[in-house]
Design an enzyme around this catalytic site. Structure first.
Site, mmCIF file in Angstrom:
data_model
loop_
_atom_site.group_PDB
_atom_site.id
_atom_site.type_symbol
_atom_site.label_atom_id
_atom_site.label_comp_id
_atom_site.label_asym_id
_atom_site.label_seq_id
_atom_site.Cartn_x
_atom_site.Cartn_y
_atom_site.Cartn_z
ATOM 1 N N LYS A 114 35.785 43.199 -10.178
ATOM 2 C CA LYS A 114 35.710 42.482 -8.825
ATOM 3 C C LYS A 114 36.769 41.420 -8.382
ATOM 4 C CE LYS A 114 31.962 44.665 -9.307
ATOM 5 N NZ LYS A 114 31.976 46.139 -8.339
ATOM 6 N N GLU A 142 32.789 32.125 -6.183
ATOM 7 C CA GLU A 142 32.909 32.295 -4.649
ATOM 8 C C GLU A 142 31.987 31.208 -4.147
ATOM 9 O OE1 GLU A 142 30.991 36.091 -3.687
ATOM 10 O OE2 GLU A 142 32.866 37.135 -4.228
ATOM 11 N N HIS A 201 17.303 42.281 -6.869
ATOM 12 C CA HIS A 201 18.541 43.191 -6.626
ATOM 13 C C HIS A 201 18.161 44.914 -6.782
ATOM 14 C CE1 HIS A 201 20.889 39.825 -6.681
ATOM 15 N NE2 HIS A 201 20.573 39.474 -7.966
ATOM 16 N N ARG A 242 29.844 56.069 -4.660
ATOM 17 C CA ARG A 242 29.094 57.113 -4.898
ATOM 18 C C ARG A 242 28.162 57.458 -3.482
ATOM 19 N NH1 ARG A 242 26.546 52.403 -6.817
ATOM 20 N NH2 ARG A 242 24.847 51.758 -5.483
#
Ligand code: MV4
Length: 512
Positions: free
Chosen positions: A119, A203, A238, A295
């Site tokens: 990331k 972040e 999530h 994907r």
């Protein structure tokens, strides 16, 4: 049009394996299923043209076992491999291994997957490409002083995230300086054990964000288009529960900007195939890059419904080397589509997984309704895999009508033997905040926290119970078996009223 391939192996199971096999059938491609010992009786095995066993139930011994899958591909004589989602779908070593054996991998190039796996690296690439990223650290952070410095630049609260994480795993919110030390240690140790890489970055944290993702299609030459956005804010821990397209909160100018950003993101990494660029959005038209899902995604059908495109067929054609046959200006989003994920989970018990035998099943149908299912009546959901039973998708010209249609389809949906999330979805469709498009990633928590819409006011329980008893006394709703071809006419009228009753009964059940 000649078939892009003669034979494709599907390295997956459940509803997505059935979905890919359907695309094969339409394209005149022979489909090859693989199955574990727990999946001998699974729908994808029945649906595909051929099927090969690949080992024991444990995913590491079957659906994650590269050698066994490639051996099945060799034996079957398949020319290409479709990985579905989950399992090996985003594993660059699998894509590479396919290509080393002369098999076409129906997905992105391994290098594009690798670039997005880290990331921190992804943020660096996106920043350089001019794609907006969330304010935060330039690279990984080494210690408390590092984190503290970034926090004073961007302001609290901040989020410490694992560089090798994603999908919401390995994150820690930090609200003040004195929380940094323990959060950093916890996040690094978790990242180390979960991903084999303890590096973390920082972040700025924003609360009440929305999850907006953009579907893209890219060919081998770099031709890239976007197919509009999906709103995926209704999720729990999530795990997405409801997705829709278009987002009720994205206007056409924001759509053009976020779409262009997604195309730029894909071009920056040499992406090919169908893919998704995920953003976090606030209510003011601002959005920031989060990650690339390299994907086909679970929720791809809502995009198919509003664009009229078949994303799996598109993947086949791109993998066969065809350049994009649609221009951006030819992509038209029509109407509104919503997907409800039907899981074998009990919403009344904190979404506890509830595998077992489906003793009765009647799937909804009718105008604008699509059901992508991996099960059948009598099927025993294995305990070893994801609890997804099916995906119910409703399309209509407007969002309001799509919600009405989804509510109708959910009322038709009958699953007996195991608890499912169908009751939860009925409740969401009835939520005024959902109807009004007031969506954010904490929507489900809010639903559980407050008394349910229409739930128990004093005395009402007894009333509802009495009505329910009265309705039931008129006989149970009809079974699918009892509705034979000859049952029109007088019997037909009776069936209508029974159906209405079944719907009303179910609404009452929900409120109890
Ligand atoms: C965030 C965030 C708030 N601020 N990053 C979770 C999934 C992963 N892709 C990123 N996630 C988040 N990252 C910043 N800087 C909130 C989340 C988040 C979330 C994002 C999308 C959908 C649901 C979510 C639920 C909780 C937190």
């Amino acid at each position: 049009m000649p078939a892009p391939f003669r034979k494709i192996l599907i390295a997956n199971r459940g509803e997505i394996a059935v979905r890919v096999a359907r695309a094969c059938r339409e394209a005149g491609i022979v489909s090859v299923a693989v199955f574990s010992e727990a999946d001998r009786d699974s729908l994808h095995v029945r649906y595909a043209d051929e099927a090969y066993p690949i080992g024991p139930a444990a995913p590491s011994e079957s659906y994650l076992n590269i050698e066994r899958i490639l051996e099945a591909a060799r034996r079957s004589g398949a020319e290409a491999v479709h990985p579905g989602y989950g399992f090996l779908s985003e594993n660059p070593r699998f894509a590479e291994a396919c290509e080393n054996r002369g098999l076409v991998f129906v997905g992105p190039p391994p290098r594009a997957m690798e670039a997005m796996g880290n990331k921190v690296e992804a943020r660096r690439i996106m920043k350089a490409a001019g794609v907006p990223i969330t304010p935060g650290s330039e690279g990984t952070v080494g210690g408390v002083a590092d984190v503290s410095r970034v926090a004073s630049e961007v302001g609290y609260p901040i989020l410490i995230k694992a560089a090798a994480g994603g999908g919401g795993r390995g994150m820690r919110v930090v609200r003040s300086k004195d929380e940094i030390e323990s959060a950093l240690a916890a996040c690094m140790s978790e990242a180390g054990s979960a991903f084999g890489d303890p590096s973390v970055y920082v972040e700025k944290y924003s609360d009440r964000v929305r999850h907006i993702e953009v579907q893209v299609l890219a060919d081998a030459r770099g031709g890239t288009i976007h197919l509009g956005e999906r709103e995926c804010s209704i999720q729990r821990r999530h795990q997405k529960l409801i997705e829709e397209s278009p987002s009720p909160l994205v206007d056409s100018s924001t759509r053009a900007r976020i779409g262009a950003a997604a195309v730029k993101a894909c071009q920056a990494i040499g992406y090919r195939s169908a893919g998704t660029v995920e953003f976090l959005a606030d209510g003011d038209g601002n959005f920031h890059f989060m990650e690339v899902n390299a994907r086909l995604q679970v929720e791809h059908p809502v995009t198919e419904m509003v664009t009229g495109l078949d994303l799996v067929q598109a993947q086949f054609r791109i993998a066969a080397g065809e350049n994009l046959w649609i221009r951006q200006e030819d992509v038209r989003l029509q109407g509104s589509a919503i997907e409800c994920r039907i899981y074998a989970e009990d919403p009344e018990r904190g979404f506890l997984p509830s595998p077992g035998r489906i003793t009765r099943l009647r799937a909804p149908g009718g105008p604008g309704v699509r059901e992508d299912s991996g099960v059948y009546e009598g099927y025993v959901m294995p305990v070893h895999y994801d609890a997804l039973i099916s995906k119910l998708i409703a399309w209509a010209p407007t969002r309001d009508e799509a919600i009405d249609r989804m509510r109708r389809a959910l009322d038709e949906y009958l699953v007996e033997g195991i608890p499912t999330t169908i009751v939860f979805h009925r409740r969401v469709m009835d939520e005024p905040d959902f109807r009004e498009g007031r969506l954010h990633t904490r929507f489900v928590e809010g639903m559980n926290g407050h008394p349910r819409e229409g739930a128990a006011i004093p005395g009402e329980m007894e009333d509802i119970a009495a009505i329910a008893v009265a309705l039931t006394a008129q006989g149970p709703p009809p079974s699918s078996e009892s509705r034979t071809a000859g049952s029109a006419g007088r019997a037909g009228a009776q069936i209508d009223s029974q159906w209405k009753r079944a719907g009303r009964l179910r609404q009452l059940e929900d409120r109890l």
